[in-house]
Write an enzyme that holds these catalytic residues in place. Structure first.
Site, PDB file in Angstrom:
ATOM      1  CB  VAL A 138       1.162   3.355  -4.443  1.00 29.53           C
ATOM      2  CG1 VAL A 138       1.044   4.297  -5.632  1.00 29.53           C
ATOM      3  CG2 VAL A 138      -0.210   3.082  -3.840  1.00 29.53           C
ATOM      4  CE  LYS A 197      -9.134   8.069  -1.238  1.00 30.97           C
ATOM      5  NZ  LYS A 197      -9.534   6.670  -1.152  1.00 30.97           N
TER       6      LYS A 197
HETATM    7  N1  HSE Z   1      -7.432   2.996   1.352  1.00 27.22           N
HETATM    8  C1  HSE Z   1      -7.844   3.679   0.177  1.00 27.22           C
HETATM    9  C2  HSE Z   1      -9.156   3.052  -0.306  1.00 27.22           C
HETATM   10  C3  HSE Z   1      -6.768   3.554  -0.867  1.00 27.22           C
HETATM   11  O1  HSE Z   1      -9.502   1.978   0.153  1.00 27.22           O
HETATM   12  O2  HSE Z   1      -9.837   3.666  -1.106  1.00 27.22           O
HETATM   13  C4  HSE Z   1      -6.982   4.425  -2.067  1.00 27.22           C
HETATM   14  O3  HSE Z   1      -6.946   5.776  -1.729  1.00 27.22           O
END
Ligand code: HSE
Length: 437
Positions: free
Chosen positions: A16, A206
């Protein structure tokens, strides 16, 4: 541009971080036109500075991230090293030094966000985290600002690109789980520790964030019920298709009268749903709100440039807000800190869903009857049954059952009794079914 350039410090030059350097350089003029001033990458820190200096000639790169955080010229720190420590210490130190922070670190926000936002509010700085959820999809901004007029009822999303990529490859190309995961890792989608993706921890991070900004509750990662995708077989993907469903790894949050439900797990969703057709690394979040109705947000959920898109958008937002009154900025968790509501997080036992069950059963009279009798005793109604012909010479068959909605606690009890039957072998596979209606 009449205002002085803003200098930023970057922590981390991995997938990133590299994307952010690239986007800042590629779109420098447009970014400055949007932000109202130039955004300059003053310095960076990386774990392997010698290697990174060769990759980014001209950029000042340190091995020590604290040197960046303590540099008085740096106005905004971009934290892209991931993980809990030292990221937490670095972010708190940046805040204490009066710097704004942009981060893509969902683990950090989900687990320490309450502490970090309190520190930021006390110091009058912003911690922006759009890239923490949904990669390049501006989902935080959409919920926090775009839907600010609404009472949000529930949201459901495919919020891990790696697992979605793996399940899609298994279904579309018949690839093995391991081969598809290796591909996702090579493309830079997976976490440094891919078990976070596979076991649902990344999606739980998330979902914690989405639930907080949707409902105005504190971040409560430890209250998210979490299951990963390791138990899903190619057979399950096929049987689901036969029944008119697709299997997706889903995050689900709902606010009801008794509290907030937060869960991530694989789910069968009807194949005609838009979410069922979100494949590969793409993510999508469906939000049900009272005024607007249902809205869907779709886009790449991982990868260098999509994630950099969200990081740089946050940077522009922060730079635009440098001259605004700190008490009058968009609140970190969408609701004013004094208005955060401590509604209880519901236990998974109280959650009601329909189920897909796959059992390995002996192909003899009475076995199916014994299974259905146990389900009946728990008042679990069956919607569909498939029993596959056993391969030649095999004494066991796969029995697939689709049930109507039932409380989790009842299903757990029924499954223990079914697994204890003589004619049933091994643990049952149990996948929740969501109609998203
Ligand atoms: N490892 C995470 C995914 C990266 O595959 O969504 C993005 O947050």
């Amino acid at each position: 541009m009449s205002l002085e350039p803003v200098d930023i410090g970057l922590l981390g030059l991995g997938t990133v971080g590299g994307g952010v350097v690239h986007v800042l350089a590629r779109n420098a003029r447009e970014i400055a036109r949007r932000a109202g001033r130039e955004i300059r990458l003053l310095r960076a820190a990386a774990r392997d500075p010698a290697k990174r200096r060769a990759e980014y000639p001209g950029l000042t790169i340190d091995g020590d991230p604290f040197a960046v955080v303590d540099d008085p010229r740096v106005a905004v720190v971009v934290e892209l090293i991931g993980g809990l420590e030292p990221a937490r210490e670095l972010v708190l130190r940046a805040i204490a030094n009066g710097k704004h922070v942009v981060t893509a670190n969902k683990a950090l926000i989900a687990q320490h966000g309450n502490e970090i936002f309190a520190a930021a509010e006390a110091r009058g700085v912003t911690v922006a985290f759009e890239a923490a959820v949904g990669g390049g999809i501006p989902i935080i901004k959409a919920i926090r600002e775009g839907l600010a007029a609404n009472h949000i009822e529930w949201l459901a999303g495919i919020i891990n690109g790696t697992t979605n990529f793996v399940l899609s490859r298994m279904r579309e190309r018949g690839e093995s789980f391991a081969a598809a995961l290796a591909e996702a890792q090579a493309l830079g989608y997976a976490e440094a520790d891919p078990t976070f993706d596979i076991e649902g921890v990344d999606a739980a991070h998330k979902l914690t964030i989405l639930a907080s900004i949707a409902f105005g509750v504190p971040l409560r990662f430890d209250r998210v019920y979490t299951e990963g995708v390791a138990q899903i077989t190619e057979d399950d993907l096929r049987y689901a298709e036969t029944l008119g469903y697709r299997i997706k790894h889903l995050g689900f949050a709902r606010r009801g009268p008794d509290g907030v439900e937060m869960r991530v797990h694989p789910a069968l969703i009807p194949d005609r749903c838009l979410l069922a057709n979100v494949d590969g690394v793409m993510n999508a979040v469906l939000v049900k709100a009272d005024a607007v109705g249902t809205t869907l947000y779709y886009g790449p959920g991982a990868g260098a440039l999509p994630t950099a898109s969200a990081v740089v958008a946050d940077l522009i937002d922060v730079v635009r807000s440098l001259t605004t009154d700190p008490t009058n900025r968009v609140p970190h968790l969408a609701f004013q800190p004094s208005a955060i509501d401590d509604a209880p997080a519901l236990d998974i036992d109280a959650v009601e869903t329909a189920y897909y069950l796959r059992l390995s059963a002996e192909d003899r009279p009475g076995v199916l009857a014994a299974i259905t009798q146990i389900l009946g005793a728990e008042e679990i109604s069956i919607e569909a049954v498939i029993q596959k012909e056993p391969p030649a010479g095999a004494a066991r068959v796969s029995v697939i059952l689709l049930t109507h909605r039932v409380r989790e606690a009842r299903m757990r009890r029924a499954l223990s009794a079914i697994e204890a039957l003589d004619g049933v072998h091994g643990p049952a596979t149990r996948i929740r079914v969501e109609t998203l209606a």
